[in-house]
Design a protein around this motif. Structure first.
Motif: not given
Length: 324
Positions: A51-54, A56-57, A61-62, A92-96
């Motif tokens: 969730a933190w990485r998403s 941040s995207a 993110g692009q 898939w995008n959340r786990r990238a």
């Protein structure tokens, strides 16, 4: 009043047993954790990290846009299939390692897409997803010169991935293969278009070059993170192509004198080509023996022996067993 006491006593004993069993399991769990050298990785920790990485995207993110304006071009079943693929896209995008900032544009509030998404996710879960949704068009959200519409009907090939572009994917499942729908939409909005370099890297075998949404997100994530089409196009189903160009060239160079697999596309098998190139057919016609594809080895030998004997008999030669 007295009749209730046994029931109360049984209830008290039952609660005590449940509490003792729970304390025992907690103690075993604590001992298990204390007797290991490794830290325990909890699933909730992974959820927080993803969730933190998403999040941040969404800030850095692009962007990657999914155009949700194709509900009128699909049947109900196709729409449900499209939403299922969009759910896989989000997963898939959340786990990238480096996820996209997903945008669902042209998503109407009470439209068929929105109704099906809320039905699948639930309103509470849907509101927690790190996806930007809007009813506006992508040309109203991003500068037109940055947009590139990805469509299989485009004459332009996406040879090099550009991290400064905003790529658009049509959120459509089309079982009837309505070619040119997304290309017409892009031309109407005067957007740049591109197609994946499928013919440039793959020996395409059968079927249209339309890929599912979950295949597209895996291809886009891989090319974004690696910059290698050879790695990204591995997510194209193998039933649709006959291998990469480099693999075919390597096969032909290491097997000199053997027939090229391109013959298969011309309706000929490698076995038939091998017989033709080796002169087997000419010799078989000369001896009067042509082998069947499904004939057994014993049948082949008997047929060949019979043909040889008949040829000698017609030439006037004697059989060795009649020679006095």
């Amino acid at each position: 009043m007295l009749s209730k006491r046994p029931n109360q006593r049984n209830q008290t004993v039952k609660e005590t047993m449940i509490k003792e069993r729970s304390d025992e399991e907690d103690g075993q769990r604590d001992n298990t954790l204390k007797n290991t050298l490794f830290l325990t990785f909890w699933s909730r920790s992974l959820d927080k990290f993803l969730a933190w990485r998403s999040a941040s995207a969404m800030m850095y993110g692009q962007p990657l846009v999914f155009d949700m304006r194709y509900d009128s071009h699909m049947s109900r079943r196709e729409l449900e299939n499209a939403v299922s693929q969009l759910m896989e896209v989000e997963g898939w995008n959340r786990r990238a390692a480096e996820p996209y900032h997903l945008h669902f544009c042209n998503l109407q509030h009470n439209g068929p897409y929105m109704q099906e998404l809320l039905k699948r996710y639930g309103e509470e879960t849907w509101n927690r997803l790190f996806i930007t949704t809007t009813h506006r068009q992508h040309v109203e959200v991003f500068p037109r010169e940055q947009l590139v519409y990805l469509t299989a009907d485009s004459p332009n090939v996406l040879r090099k991935y550009d991290h400064n572009k905003v790529y658009i994917i049509g959120a459509m499942v089309d079982r009837s293969i309505q070619s040119g729908v997304s290309l017409a939409q892009a031309k109407r909005l005067k957007l740049n278009t591109a197609r994946l370099p499928l013919d440039e890297y793959l020996y395409w075998d059968i079927g249209a070059k339309n890929l599912t949404l979950d295949q597209m997100i895996r291809i886009m994530l891989t090319i974004k993170n690696t910059g290698k089409w050879e790695e990204a196009l591995k997510f194209v189903p193998k039933r649709k192509h006959d291998g990469f160009h480099q693999e075919r060239t390597h096969y032909n160079s290491n097997n000199r004198g053997t027939p090229s697999p391109e013959w298969r596309n011309q309706g000929k098998t490698v076995q038939n080509v091998y017989r033709k190139n080796s002169g087997f057919i000419a010799r078989e016609k000369k001896t009067g023996y042509v082998r069947g594809e499904n004939a057994s080895p014993g049948t082949k030998i008997r047929t060949l022996l019979k043909s040889t004997l008949e040829a000698r008999k017609s030439a006037g030669s004697k059989e060795w067993w009649k020679d006095e």
